[in-house]
Design a protein around this motif. Sequence first.
Motif, PDB file in Angstrom:
ATOM      1  N   TYR A  69       7.208   5.318 -11.834  1.00  0.00           N
ATOM      2  CA  TYR A  69       6.533   4.840 -13.044  1.00  0.00           C
ATOM      3  C   TYR A  69       5.495   3.743 -12.781  1.00  0.00           C
ATOM      4  CZ  TYR A  69      10.104   7.355 -15.716  1.00  0.00           C
ATOM      5  OH  TYR A  69      10.908   8.336 -16.231  1.00  0.00           O
ATOM      6  N   LEU A  70       5.788   2.761 -11.941  1.00  0.00           N
ATOM      7  CA  LEU A  70       4.906   1.599 -11.814  1.00  0.00           C
ATOM      8  C   LEU A  70       3.594   1.954 -11.121  1.00  0.00           C
ATOM      9  CD1 LEU A  70       7.474  -1.167 -10.813  1.00  0.00           C
ATOM     10  CD2 LEU A  70       6.880  -0.307 -13.088  1.00  0.00           C
ATOM     11  N   THR A  71       2.480   1.523 -11.716  1.00  0.00           N
ATOM     12  CA  THR A  71       1.163   1.805 -11.146  1.00  0.00           C
ATOM     13  C   THR A  71       0.243   0.586 -11.209  1.00  0.00           C
ATOM     14  OG1 THR A  71       0.346   2.679 -13.272  1.00  0.00           O
ATOM     15  CG2 THR A  71       1.313   4.258 -11.730  1.00  0.00           C
ATOM     16  N   THR A  72       0.797  -0.606 -11.365  1.00  0.00           N
ATOM     17  CA  THR A  72      -0.033  -1.806 -11.495  1.00  0.00           C
ATOM     18  C   THR A  72      -0.796  -2.103 -10.203  1.00  0.00           C
ATOM     19  OG1 THR A  72       1.839  -3.229 -10.883  1.00  0.00           O
ATOM     20  CG2 THR A  72       1.502  -2.825 -13.210  1.00  0.00           C
ATOM     21  N   ASP A  73      -0.139  -1.960  -9.063  1.00  0.00           N
ATOM     22  CA  ASP A  73      -0.828  -2.215  -7.787  1.00  0.00           C
ATOM     23  C   ASP A  73      -1.895  -1.163  -7.520  1.00  0.00           C
ATOM     24  OD1 ASP A  73       0.677  -4.462  -7.333  1.00  0.00           O
ATOM     25  OD2 ASP A  73       2.088  -3.515  -5.966  1.00  0.00           O
ATOM     26  N   CYS A  74      -1.616   0.059  -7.906  1.00  0.00           N
ATOM     27  CA  CYS A  74      -2.598   1.128  -7.767  1.00  0.00           C
ATOM     28  C   CYS A  74      -3.869   0.776  -8.535  1.00  0.00           C
ATOM     29  CB  CYS A  74      -2.010   2.447  -8.281  1.00  0.00           C
ATOM     30  SG  CYS A  74      -3.172   3.835  -8.306  1.00  0.00           S
ATOM     31  N   ARG A  75      -3.717   0.331  -9.777  1.00  0.00           N
ATOM     32  CA  ARG A  75      -4.878  -0.028 -10.578  1.00  0.00           C
ATOM     33  C   ARG A  75      -5.578  -1.263 -10.015  1.00  0.00           C
ATOM     34  NH1 ARG A  75      -6.881   4.056 -12.273  1.00  0.00           N
ATOM     35  NH2 ARG A  75      -8.458   2.593 -13.014  1.00  0.00           N
ATOM     36  N   GLU A  76      -4.812  -2.192  -9.426  1.00  0.00           N
ATOM     37  CA  GLU A  76      -5.431  -3.374  -8.820  1.00  0.00           C
ATOM     38  C   GLU A  76      -6.357  -2.946  -7.686  1.00  0.00           C
ATOM     39  OE1 GLU A  76      -6.102  -7.505  -8.737  1.00  0.00           O
ATOM     40  OE2 GLU A  76      -4.737  -6.433 -10.087  1.00  0.00           O
ATOM     41  N   MET A  77      -5.912  -1.998  -6.871  1.00  0.00           N
ATOM     42  CA  MET A  77      -6.740  -1.535  -5.755  1.00  0.00           C
ATOM     43  C   MET A  77      -7.988  -0.816  -6.230  1.00  0.00           C
ATOM     44  SD  MET A  77      -4.019  -0.332  -2.822  1.00  0.00           S
ATOM     45  CE  MET A  77      -2.686   0.267  -3.864  1.00  0.00           C
ATOM     46  N   LEU A  78      -7.879  -0.095  -7.332  1.00  0.00           N
ATOM     47  CA  LEU A  78      -9.021   0.663  -7.828  1.00  0.00           C
ATOM     48  C   LEU A  78      -9.974  -0.192  -8.664  1.00  0.00           C
ATOM     49  CD1 LEU A  78      -7.227   3.994  -8.866  1.00  0.00           C
ATOM     50  CD2 LEU A  78      -8.509   3.514  -6.766  1.00  0.00           C
ATOM     51  N   GLU A  79      -9.450  -1.219  -9.319  1.00  0.00           N
ATOM     52  CA  GLU A  79     -10.256  -2.015 -10.240  1.00  0.00           C
ATOM     53  C   GLU A  79     -10.685  -3.364  -9.673  1.00  0.00           C
ATOM     54  OE1 GLU A  79      -8.050  -2.364 -13.870  1.00  0.00           O
ATOM     55  OE2 GLU A  79      -7.796  -0.202 -14.101  1.00  0.00           O
ATOM     56  N   CYS A  80      -9.932  -3.905  -8.721  1.00  0.00           N
ATOM     57  CA  CYS A  80     -10.193  -5.271  -8.232  1.00  0.00           C
ATOM     58  C   CYS A  80     -10.234  -5.327  -6.710  1.00  0.00           C
ATOM     59  CB  CYS A  80      -9.128  -6.230  -8.761  1.00  0.00           C
ATOM     60  SG  CYS A  80      -8.920  -6.214 -10.550  1.00  0.00           S
ATOM     61  N   SER A  81     -10.778  -4.298  -6.097  1.00  0.00           N
ATOM     62  CA  SER A  81     -10.765  -4.236  -4.640  1.00  0.00           C
ATOM     63  C   SER A  81     -11.556  -5.365  -3.995  1.00  0.00           C
ATOM     64  CB  SER A  81     -11.305  -2.884  -4.166  1.00  0.00           C
ATOM     65  OG  SER A  81     -12.593  -2.627  -4.714  1.00  0.00           O
ATOM     66  N   ASP A  82     -12.581  -5.883  -4.689  1.00  0.00           N
ATOM     67  CA  ASP A  82     -13.384  -6.953  -4.111  1.00  0.00           C
ATOM     68  C   ASP A  82     -12.587  -8.225  -3.909  1.00  0.00           C
ATOM     69  OD1 ASP A  82     -13.177  -7.154  -6.901  1.00  0.00           O
ATOM     70  OD2 ASP A  82     -15.009  -8.360  -7.050  1.00  0.00           O
ATOM     71  N   THR A  83     -11.728  -8.550  -4.875  1.00  0.00           N
ATOM     72  CA  THR A  83     -10.928  -9.779  -4.736  1.00  0.00           C
ATOM     73  C   THR A  83      -9.752  -9.580  -3.784  1.00  0.00           C
ATOM     74  OG1 THR A  83      -9.824  -9.203  -6.837  1.00  0.00           O
ATOM     75  CG2 THR A  83     -11.610 -10.828  -6.913  1.00  0.00           C
ATOM     76  N   ILE A  84      -9.309  -8.343  -3.611  1.00  0.00           N
ATOM     77  CA  ILE A  84      -8.301  -8.066  -2.587  1.00  0.00           C
ATOM     78  C   ILE A  84      -8.892  -8.399  -1.220  1.00  0.00           C
ATOM     79  CG2 ILE A  84      -6.954  -6.274  -1.424  1.00  0.00           C
ATOM     80  CD1 ILE A  84      -6.773  -4.817  -4.122  1.00  0.00           C
ATOM     81  N   ILE A  85     -10.098  -7.921  -0.979  1.00  0.00           N
ATOM     82  CA  ILE A  85     -10.754  -8.149   0.308  1.00  0.00           C
ATOM     83  C   ILE A  85     -11.045  -9.630   0.531  1.00  0.00           C
ATOM     84  CG2 ILE A  85     -12.811  -7.658   1.665  1.00  0.00           C
ATOM     85  CD1 ILE A  85     -10.795  -5.314   1.324  1.00  0.00           C
ATOM     86  N   SER A  86     -11.536 -10.323  -0.488  1.00  0.00           N
ATOM     87  CA  SER A  86     -11.849 -11.743  -0.323  1.00  0.00           C
ATOM     88  C   SER A  86     -10.589 -12.573  -0.131  1.00  0.00           C
ATOM     89  CB  SER A  86     -12.654 -12.266  -1.514  1.00  0.00           C
ATOM     90  OG  SER A  86     -11.927 -12.152  -2.730  1.00  0.00           O
ATOM     91  N   GLY A  87      -9.501 -12.177  -0.793  1.00  0.00           N
ATOM     92  CA  GLY A  87      -8.235 -12.878  -0.596  1.00  0.00           C
ATOM     93  C   GLY A  87      -7.699 -12.691   0.805  1.00  0.00           C
ATOM     94  N   ILE A  88      -7.765 -11.455   1.310  1.00  0.00           N
ATOM     95  CA  ILE A  88      -7.327 -11.179   2.678  1.00  0.00           C
ATOM     96  C   ILE A  88      -8.159 -11.978   3.676  1.00  0.00           C
ATOM     97  CG2 ILE A  88      -7.308  -9.398   4.484  1.00  0.00           C
ATOM     98  CD1 ILE A  88      -6.533  -7.375   2.315  1.00  0.00           C
ATOM     99  N   ALA A  89      -9.469 -11.979   3.483  1.00  0.00           N
ATOM    100  CA  ALA A  89     -10.364 -12.693   4.401  1.00  0.00           C
ATOM    101  C   ALA A  89     -10.038 -14.183   4.443  1.00  0.00           C
ATOM    102  CB  ALA A  89     -11.814 -12.472   3.982  1.00  0.00           C
ATOM    103  N   ALA A  90      -9.732 -14.767   3.276  1.00  0.00           N
ATOM    104  CA  ALA A  90      -9.419 -16.195   3.217  1.00  0.00           C
ATOM    105  C   ALA A  90      -8.118 -16.504   3.949  1.00  0.00           C
ATOM    106  CB  ALA A  90      -9.333 -16.648   1.761  1.00  0.00           C
ATOM    107  N   VAL A  91      -7.100 -15.703   3.735  1.00  0.00           N
ATOM    108  CA  VAL A  91      -5.816 -15.941   4.390  1.00  0.00           C
ATOM    109  C   VAL A  91      -5.948 -15.806   5.900  1.00  0.00           C
ATOM    110  CG1 VAL A  91      -3.446 -15.095   4.665  1.00  0.00           C
ATOM    111  CG2 VAL A  91      -4.446 -15.250   2.381  1.00  0.00           C
ATOM    112  N   MET A  92      -6.632 -14.752   6.347  1.00  0.00           N
ATOM    113  CA  MET A  92      -6.805 -14.550   7.789  1.00  0.00           C
ATOM    114  C   MET A  92      -7.604 -15.700   8.425  1.00  0.00           C
ATOM    115  SD  MET A  92      -7.569 -10.442   8.004  1.00  0.00           S
ATOM    116  CE  MET A  92      -7.604 -10.400   9.801  1.00  0.00           C
TER     117      MET A  92
END
Length: 456
Positions: free
Chosen positions: A175-198
């Motif tokens: 049933y849960l699809t929140t992370d799926c939608r995050e990847m499709l709708e907010c991929s830019d902030t996923i990438i910027s967050g990863i870059a900052a942590v690394m």
Amino acid sequence: MPRKQGNGGNSLFKSLKRSAKGASVPHVKATAGQPTVKMPVPEHVIIPMSMHIGAPAEPVVKKGDTVMVGTLIGKASGFVSANIHSSVSGTVQDVAPMRMVNGVMTTAVAIKTDGQQTVDPACVPPTVTDKASLLAAIQACGLVGVGGAGFPTHVKLAADTVDTLLINAAECEPYLTTDCREMLECSDTIISGIAAVMKYCNIPNCIIGIERNKPECIDQMYSLTRNMSGVSVKPLPTRYPQGAEKTLVETCTGREVPQVGPSGKAGLPADVGCIIMNVTSVSTLGKYLKTGMPLTTKRVTVEGDAIAKPQNVEVPIGTLYRDVIEACGGIKPDVELGKIIFGGPMMGGAAPSADFPVLKQNNGLLLFSKKAADLPEASACIRCGRCIDACPMGLEPVVVAEAFNNRDFDALKARCVDLCVACGSCSYACPAKRPVSQTMTLAKAWYMSELRKGGK
């Protein structure tokens, strides 16, 4: 000294990889292709001061105070704690004790909204130049693991000697699809967050783990990380609980998190050089670094055969379940509501009513009809061992149940009941339909209670 599991569980654990265990749960992801809908601002919200592992936040507002979106209303009361911010603009109605959906008492701030959603001027992007300032920014944001655990992120990222950042995008619950939608709708902030942590935590490698049943997400992440040094995307087997941290570490890196770590407690991913962040958590960090807006909203999958309009909806944290349900069309007129589950069907809990608020770590609200919610009648255990085969931690639920019935502390210790992650795979696998997972949870709770007494 590391504890050894019973012979049967130990040999089985060594002979079967965690990634090969678990359960083949149904692929029910009907809302995965639907864009997230932003719900109307509710008339009021109730924001608990305990939405994370660790010490509750201390309220810093009082009745009658005016607040805005992003205003600090609860300050972390220790290192393992988290700030809490208002998700709405309006007036504080009360600061009082409340019983949460899990039965725990805490303090909560009730706010009557003004409908304006005025943003607090204090919400400005933080200045980050090194690891210390990144951790300070994360702590100020109030970020916790939003995938369900609620562990304060600044505590997790404080670990040293880590060489791999694992992004948990498995989303293995039905049933849960929140992370799926995050990847499709907010991929830019996923990438910027990863870059900052690394960059600021000096982590050279990152693996984004996504179950193979999300090909569009895999393609999206592949395309965005193709030229990022040290970052890779790993398609994962579609098998529950693929997102469990120890399973994820093993599947993505081949490393095995020890059952007992150097501290003498249960092993952690950091013991083998890994840190895990949920994909929506790292995206939230990316958003905060860009906008200065702390964690104030949550995407929730509203699903089940009783809800009129299943969808992913973005809600202000503290919104009552009943307001979320109404925003999704309410309960179908020809359906008798049988159960409300917060979270997924495997690890979520049943709510006694719709009068509880959405928390930072809530990612699902499932509404099932009475017919769908009725549990089959349990029969006697046939000692088939399927619960053992299913357990991703290599435990022996059937043996643990016997030890718990006898209140045998030493036997529960020998069977490592404290390593149970309450994934529910054992109950799902049981042909006798016994409440295996519930018994494991009770056994673990009793064992930990006896352990804290110090009499054993």
